[in-house]
Design a protein around this motif. Structure first.
Motif, PDB file in Angstrom:
ATOM      1  N   GLY A 167      30.586   6.548   5.743  1.00  0.00           N
ATOM      2  CA  GLY A 167      30.907   7.962   5.626  1.00  0.00           C
ATOM      3  C   GLY A 167      31.089   8.596   6.994  1.00  0.00           C
ATOM      4  O   GLY A 167      30.668   8.048   8.017  1.00  0.00           O
ATOM      5  N   GLU A 168      31.706   9.786   6.987  1.00  0.00           N
ATOM      6  CA  GLU A 168      32.012  10.427   8.281  1.00  0.00           C
ATOM      7  C   GLU A 168      30.888  11.338   8.775  1.00  0.00           C
ATOM      8  O   GLU A 168      31.019  11.990   9.800  1.00  0.00           O
ATOM      9  N   GLU A 174      36.360  15.312  11.448  1.00  0.00           N
ATOM     10  CA  GLU A 174      37.499  14.802  12.213  1.00  0.00           C
ATOM     11  C   GLU A 174      37.263  13.418  12.803  1.00  0.00           C
ATOM     12  O   GLU A 174      38.210  12.732  13.204  1.00  0.00           O
ATOM     13  N   VAL A 175      35.986  12.970  12.829  1.00  0.00           N
ATOM     14  CA  VAL A 175      35.727  11.629  13.373  1.00  0.00           C
ATOM     15  C   VAL A 175      36.368  10.553  12.503  1.00  0.00           C
ATOM     16  O   VAL A 175      36.580   9.423  12.969  1.00  0.00           O
ATOM     17  N   ALA A 176      36.701  10.880  11.246  1.00  0.00           N
ATOM     18  CA  ALA A 176      37.339   9.902  10.367  1.00  0.00           C
ATOM     19  C   ALA A 176      38.701   9.465  10.889  1.00  0.00           C
ATOM     20  O   ALA A 176      39.208   8.411  10.505  1.00  0.00           O
ATOM     21  N   THR A 180      37.919   5.684  18.149  1.00  0.00           N
ATOM     22  CA  THR A 180      36.777   5.272  18.965  1.00  0.00           C
ATOM     23  C   THR A 180      35.458   5.453  18.210  1.00  0.00           C
ATOM     24  O   THR A 180      34.397   5.123  18.729  1.00  0.00           O
ATOM     25  N   GLU A 181      35.520   6.002  16.994  1.00  0.00           N
ATOM     26  CA  GLU A 181      34.357   6.253  16.147  1.00  0.00           C
ATOM     27  C   GLU A 181      34.393   5.316  14.941  1.00  0.00           C
ATOM     28  O   GLU A 181      35.459   5.038  14.385  1.00  0.00           O
ATOM     29  N   LEU A 182      33.219   4.863  14.498  1.00  0.00           N
ATOM     30  CA  LEU A 182      33.159   4.006  13.315  1.00  0.00           C
ATOM     31  C   LEU A 182      32.939   4.803  12.037  1.00  0.00           C
ATOM     32  O   LEU A 182      33.131   4.275  10.939  1.00  0.00           O
ATOM     33  N   ARG A 183      32.568   6.060  12.165  1.00  0.00           N
ATOM     34  CA  ARG A 183      32.355   6.883  10.983  1.00  0.00           C
ATOM     35  C   ARG A 183      33.679   7.202  10.288  1.00  0.00           C
ATOM     36  O   ARG A 183      34.710   7.351  10.931  1.00  0.00           O
ATOM     37  N   GLY A 184      33.610   7.303   8.940  1.00  0.00           N
ATOM     38  CA  GLY A 184      34.815   7.596   8.174  1.00  0.00           C
ATOM     39  C   GLY A 184      35.766   6.420   8.098  1.00  0.00           C
ATOM     40  O   GLY A 184      36.969   6.599   7.915  1.00  0.00           O
ATOM     41  N   PRO A 251      40.360  14.209   7.476  1.00  0.00           N
ATOM     42  CA  PRO A 251      40.041  15.406   6.687  1.00  0.00           C
ATOM     43  C   PRO A 251      41.230  16.226   6.200  1.00  0.00           C
ATOM     44  O   PRO A 251      41.028  17.247   5.543  1.00  0.00           O
ATOM     45  N   GLU A 252      42.451  15.831   6.501  1.00  0.00           N
ATOM     46  CA  GLU A 252      43.594  16.625   6.054  1.00  0.00           C
ATOM     47  C   GLU A 252      43.873  16.440   4.568  1.00  0.00           C
ATOM     48  O   GLU A 252      44.307  17.372   3.889  1.00  0.00           O
TER      49      GLU A 252
END
Length: 452
Positions: A167-168, A174-176, A180-184, A251-252
């Motif tokens: 999950g994000e 917006e991290v989804a 560079t982020e693993l969330r989402g 998130p869009e």
């Protein structure tokens, strides 16, 4: 506590079930049971493990072939949960799968690190499959919160790789979209946590992105693909086929690259395909999805509290049918959460159970849904696609609109209908199925199946 093989009047009052099926309580007294994972190749030993259940607040239960319950692991959380639903009580130990080659368990959870909440995935080992002997961390230090949107389903694909739904984290959706982020994201890793060289980016475990709260995951045999459930905000819960490198929009959008979505959020949790003959043949490859609903709602509820079945289009562009399969009709907070096909049927947990889930009393259950047709033992005529195709029922003058709407056929195998037919003539004497099996009766649709 083991119940097993129970379909009493009390269960009928609390659960509505699709015609042709029955529901049984297999285990009760579970503490917030979340997800189910069956042993891929269970043995016949009654003392050997058959399945595992995660309990949200830090335990894993192993259930053996004789339906006895063992504590495989306990106290996996390093913080004190608070039973707040909705709210910070919704997180803990969630996803689970069994590694086919070793019987090891992969388990997802959150933990506290110097006041910060984070996600991690662990691998546990056991000599007998009933008690954890060791635990190692596969991946950790991924930011999270105590309010869902955490690390969720974990699965091993047909390629032998490890897939993890993340999950994000709710706070910064917006991290989804941030590579560079693993969330989402849905991650793909080797079983030891290393990054496979054939990932979309060989330097990243990210397999696909743009998810909000992807709770469930299942692998479909027919196309060797991963399908996930993902929860939207107040709308657009969805099911999606996950393909490498794709962006699923959050998130869009929660509809991008999805094959199904709801206009009103239903709290979609686990899902599974019927693909190993657990139900009659006409349900082959249908997708069964748990709609949990609100985090804590007593009674039937406006949203969720049901399991639905869907037919996925051949081109996986969407679904072309949707039916409620199981619905909670009782007075308490019970609602389907984890589901998985296993020996002889579809199994599901109800999280809160019939007790008040906010009073710290273990009252969750594990249920089994099985086909009445397949469950009845003394049927002379096999309920198969071949026999159904040879059946003359569609042209029978006794067959009424109700029976047609239910697509009921082959009554000599399936038993009498609930549609209350008026006897207007019978084609059974001309039917090749009746001749092959030497049947002598007529009006099976009104009087019951042929039996030895």
């Amino acid at each position: 506590m083991v119940i097993g093989d129970l379909m009493d009047e009390d269960i009928k009052k609390r659960w509505w079930i699709f015609p042709g099926f029955k529901i049984e309580t297999m285990v009760t007294g579970l503490d917030l049971p979340v997800n189910i994972a069956f042993v891929p190749k269970p043995t016949d030993n009654p003392d050997a493990p058959l399945l595992y259940v995660t309990e949200l607040y830090g335990n894993i239960k192993a259930i053996t072939n004789d339906w006895n319950v063992h504590t495989y692991a306990e106290n996996l959380l390093n913080y004190e949960p608070n039973y707040e639903f909705p709210g910070t009580g919704e997180s803990g130990v969630t996803g689970i799968c069994v590694e086919p080659g070793t019987g090891d368990l992969f388990v997802s959870m959150i933990y506290e690190d110097e006041g910060n909440i984070k996600n991690k995935l662990v691998r546990t080992k056991s000599k007998n499959g009933l008690k954890m002997d060791s635990i190692e961390t596969i991946i950790e230090d991924i930011p999270s919160i105590k309010a869902a949107h955490q690390i969720q389903a974990v699965s091993v694909g047909f390629d032998g790789k490890l897939y993890v739904n993340l999950g994000e984290g709710m706070i910064n959706p917006e991290v989804a979209q941030d590579d560079t982020e693993l969330r989402g994201k849905v991650l793909r890793m080797d079983l030891d946590g290393n990054i496979p060289e054939d990932n979309p980016d060989p330097k990243s475990p990210i397999y696909a992105k743009g998810f909000r709260n992807p709770f469930g995951a299942v692998w479909r045999e027919s196309d060797k693909s991963l399908y996930i459930s993902d929860n939207g905000p107040a709308y657009d819960d969805r099911v999606a086929k996950v393909e490498p490198g794709k962006n699923y929009g959050w998130p869009e959008s929660m509809r991008k690259n999805s094959l199904f979505w709801t206009h009103l959020s239903q709290g979609i949790t686990a899902l599974d395909f019927m693909q190993n003959e657990e139900f009659p043949f006409e349900y082959d490859n249908e997708l069964f999805v748990a709609f949990f609903g609100g985090a804590y709602v007593k009674g039937p509820g406006v949203k969720g509290k049901m399991i639905v079945k869907m037919k996925v289009n051949k081109d996986t562009s969407g679904v072309n049918s949707f039916d409620v399969f199981v619905r909670y009709t009782g007075e308490n907070a019970a609602s389907p959460c984890g589901i998985a096909f296993g020996p002889g049927g579809l199994y599901f947990t109800d999280l809160h159970g019939e007790g008040n889930g906010q009073t710290h009393t273990p009252s969750g259950n594990l249920f089994k849904v099985s086909s009445i047709i397949k469950a009845e033992g003394e049927i002379l005529v096999p309920y198969t696609k071949e026999n159904t195709d040879r059946c003359l029922c569609p042209g029978c003058p006794t067959r009424n609109e109700c029976m047609g709407n239910r697509n009921e056929r082959l009554f000599c195998a399936g038993g009498k209908t609930d549609c209350d037919p008026e006897k207007k003539g019978c084609l059974c004497g001309e039917c090749p199925v009746q001749g092959e099996y030497g049947l002598v009766d007529f009006y099976y649709c009104a009087e019951g199946a042929a039996k030895k």
